[in-house]
Each structure stands twice: as structure tokens, then as C-alpha cells.
Design a protein around this motif. Structure first.
Motif, short mmCIF file in Angstrom:
data_model
loop_
_atom_site.label_atom_id
_atom_site.label_comp_id
_atom_site.label_asym_id
_atom_site.label_seq_id
_atom_site.Cartn_x
_atom_site.Cartn_y
_atom_site.Cartn_z
N MET A 42 0.85 -1.20 0.00
CA MET A 42 0.00 0.00 0.00
C MET A 42 0.89 1.25 0.00
O MET A 42 1.72 1.41 0.88
CB MET A 42 -0.89 -0.03 1.25
N THR A 43 0.75 2.10 -1.01
CA THR A 43 1.52 3.34 -1.05
C THR A 43 0.62 4.48 -0.60
O THR A 43 -0.33 4.82 -1.29
CB THR A 43 2.04 3.62 -2.47
N ILE A 44 0.93 5.03 0.55
CA ILE A 44 0.10 6.11 1.08
C ILE A 44 0.71 7.45 0.71
O ILE A 44 1.90 7.69 0.96
CB ILE A 44 -0.07 5.97 2.60
N VAL A 45 -0.07 8.31 0.08
CA VAL A 45 0.42 9.61 -0.39
C VAL A 45 -0.11 10.74 0.50
O VAL A 45 0.59 11.70 0.78
CB VAL A 45 -0.02 9.83 -1.85
N HIS A 46 -1.36 10.60 0.92
CA HIS A 46 -2.01 11.69 1.67
C HIS A 46 -2.19 11.30 3.14
O HIS A 46 -2.76 10.25 3.44
CB HIS A 46 -3.38 12.01 1.06
N HIS A 47 -1.71 12.19 4.02
CA HIS A 47 -1.75 11.93 5.46
C HIS A 47 -2.57 13.02 6.16
O HIS A 47 -2.83 14.07 5.58
CB HIS A 47 -0.32 11.93 6.03
N PRO A 48 -2.93 12.80 7.43
CA PRO A 48 -3.61 13.88 8.17
C PRO A 48 -2.68 15.08 8.31
O PRO A 48 -1.46 14.92 8.33
CB PRO A 48 -3.90 13.27 9.55
N ASP A 49 -3.27 16.29 8.46
CA ASP A 49 -2.46 17.48 8.76
C ASP A 49 -1.75 17.27 10.10
O ASP A 49 -2.26 16.54 10.97
CB ASP A 49 -3.37 18.72 8.88
N THR A 50 -0.61 17.96 10.26
CA THR A 50 0.11 17.87 11.54
C THR A 50 -0.81 18.29 12.70
O THR A 50 -0.80 17.66 13.76
CB THR A 50 1.37 18.76 11.50
N ALA A 51 -1.62 19.34 12.48
CA ALA A 51 -2.51 19.81 13.55
C ALA A 51 -3.49 18.70 13.96
O ALA A 51 -3.80 18.55 15.15
CB ALA A 51 -3.29 21.04 13.07
N THR A 52 -3.93 17.91 12.99
CA THR A 52 -4.85 16.82 13.29
C THR A 52 -4.13 15.74 14.10
O THR A 52 -4.68 15.20 15.07
CB THR A 52 -5.41 16.21 11.98
N LEU A 53 -2.88 15.44 13.72
CA LEU A 53 -2.11 14.43 14.47
C LEU A 53 -1.83 14.90 15.90
O LEU A 53 -1.89 14.10 16.84
CB LEU A 53 -0.78 14.15 13.76
N VAL A 54 -1.53 16.20 16.05
CA VAL A 54 -1.28 16.75 17.40
C VAL A 54 -2.54 16.62 18.25
O VAL A 54 -2.49 16.19 19.41
CB VAL A 54 -0.80 18.22 17.31
N SER A 55 -3.70 16.96 17.66
CA SER A 55 -4.97 16.82 18.40
C SER A 55 -5.23 15.37 18.76
O SER A 55 -5.71 15.06 19.85
CB SER A 55 -6.15 17.34 17.56
N TYR A 56 -4.90 14.46 17.83
CA TYR A 56 -5.09 13.03 18.10
C TYR A 56 -4.20 12.61 19.27
O TYR A 56 -4.66 11.93 20.20
CB TYR A 56 -4.74 12.22 16.84
N ALA A 57 -2.92 13.05 19.24
CA ALA A 57 -1.98 12.68 20.31
C ALA A 57 -2.44 13.24 21.65
O ALA A 57 -2.27 12.60 22.69
CB ALA A 57 -0.58 13.21 19.97
N ALA A 58 -3.08 14.43 21.61
CA ALA A 58 -3.52 15.07 22.85
C ALA A 58 -4.85 14.50 23.33
O ALA A 58 -5.34 14.85 24.40
CB ALA A 58 -3.66 16.58 22.64
N GLY A 59 -5.46 13.64 22.53
CA GLY A 59 -6.75 13.05 22.92
C GLY A 59 -7.90 14.02 22.76
O GLY A 59 -8.96 13.82 23.36
N SER A 60 -7.72 15.08 21.97
CA SER A 60 -8.79 16.08 21.86
C SER A 60 -9.61 15.94 20.57
O SER A 60 -10.52 16.74 20.34
CB SER A 60 -8.22 17.49 21.99
#
Ligand SMILES: [Zn+2]
Length: 220
Positions: A1-19
Motif C-alpha cells: 500500500m503506497t500512502i500519499v495523503h496523510h492527516p495534517d500535523t494539527a490533526t495528528l497533534v490533536s489526536y496525540a492530545a486526545g482532543s
């Protein structure tokens, strides 16, 4: 699987923060389960978060707060062990683990509800307090979704097939991370149907008279 599109960094930060709200968090977890790059990015974000917490000077705790904290710990020790939903033992092809917990079957066995020509949906359960919805869409080859904007954040994770829009081509594992300003007109360009997981926080606003007619039918 070649993944080209990822979540925005802001989305990943919110995910990491549990928000991130439940639907978004489930979708991001499903992407991360198949994306080495985002797993590595998440580790970096967590490392930075940990370093920031360590650099914050601890403030002294009042005796009353300490007593309360200790009594909470005692209460917790007496509580029966939390019951967690057992994880499905089988791994279903094309269904990332975080999604498998909400889906009783494989992608081939989903009971779809037809909502428009070429478009079917299957709504996944989220808790009553969730502010986001989580829906699987199955869109037939060549189908064009009417030009539309969004009332808020929308995340789409492609599970099978692919589509193309103004932001590029999205295949299995790719995430489209759109905000309320994004407008697009996705077209399924794979020979097979495109199955994607969509998390939204507000009803999709379709532009144009016929598109607005479609909205209550599609219901996303
Ligand atoms: Zn990724």
C-alpha cells in the motif's frame, strides 16, 4: 500500500492530545494502523509533548488535595476491573483494527443502504455524546459526487478503490483532511467501487439546487 495523503500535523497533534472527537479519532487511528510515516510522526509529537510536560515546574500540592487524591486511588483500588469490549480475533482484509471494532463483518459483507444513484452508505455506531459521525460510503466507478463544501472538519479514509478531486488522487490508506473552507467534486476513477470511511462534524453543504435536494438523501 503506497500512502500519499496523510492527516495534517494539527490533526495528528490533536489526536496525540486526545482532543479529537470520537469519529475523527477512530478514523485517524485506522489510518495510523496502516501508515508507518504517521506512526513515526506520532512518536515524535508524543516525545515533544513529554519533554514539555517535564519542563513544567511542579507546583506543591495542598494537604487537602493530597488526601483527596489518595482517597480517589483507594476508591479505584476497590472498583471492579473495567470491562472492555473484546477485540475481534479475526483480522479482516481491508479493515484496519480500529474500524474492525465497529464493524461486525468484512467490507464484502456490509449491508449497504442506497442513498443516491451509485452511492450507498452504512452508518457506524458512535456514542451519544460524540459530536462527529462516522459513515462508510460505497461509490460506484465513474460516479461524480456533486460539488460541495463542508460545515466543518471532514476526514475521509479510502479503504478500497480510488477517487480524484482538486486535491489529488486518493487510494487505499490515503486520508483527505478537509476544513470548512474546502470545496471539492470527487470522482471515482477506479474500475471497482470506492469504499471510504468519512467522519464529519456537521451536515455537508451541497451547492446548487439539485445538490441540495441530494443532501437529505445522502445524509452526510
Ligand atoms: Zn499517514
Amino acid at each position: 500500500m503506497t500512502i500519499v495523503h496523510h492527516p495534517d500535523t494539527a490533526t495528528l497533534v490533536s489526536y496525540a492530545a486526545g482532543s479529537l472527537d470520537e469519529g475523527f479519532a477512530t478514523l485517524v487511528a485506522a489510518h495510523i494502523a496502516t501508515c508507518d510515516a504517521c506512526r513515526a510522526a506520532l512518536r515524535e509529537i508524543e516525545d515533544v509533548g513529554g519533554a514539555v510536560l517535564e519542563s513544567v515546574e511542579a507546583s506543591p500540592m495542598s494537604p487537602a488535595s493530597l488526601d483527596r487524591a489518595l482517597s480517589l486511588l483507594d476508591d479505584h483500588a476497590d472498583a471492579p476491573p473495567a470491562r472492555t469490549k473484546p477485540r475481534p480475533k479475526d483480522t479482516r482484509p481491508g479493515v484496519p483494527g480500529p474500524l474492525a471494532r465497529l464493524l461486525e463483518c468484512g467490507l464484502d459483507d456490509i449491508v449497504w443502504k442506497k442513498v443516491a444513484p451509485g452511492v450507498s452508505k452504512h452508518v457506524l455506531p458512535v456514542s451519544k455524546t460524540a459530536r462527529s459521525t462516522l459513515t462508510l460510503l460505497r461509490i460506484a466507478p465513474g460516479t461524480k459526487i456533486p460539488d460541495h463544501g463542508h460545515g466543518g472538519m471532514e476526514l475521509t479514509l479510502v479503504l478500497e478503490g480510488s477517487y480524484r478531486d482538486v486535491f489529488g488522487r486518493f487510494g487505499p490508506g490515503d486520508i483527505a483532511d478537509l476544513d470548512e473552507h474546502a470545496e471539492h467534486q470527487p470522482v471515482v476513477d477506479s474500475p471497482e467501487a470506492c469504499i471510504c470511511l468519512v467522519a464529519t462534524e456537521a451536515p455537508t453543504r451541497f451547492k446548487g439546487f439539485f445538490s441540495r435536494l441530494l443532501q437529505p438523501i445522502v445524509g452526510i
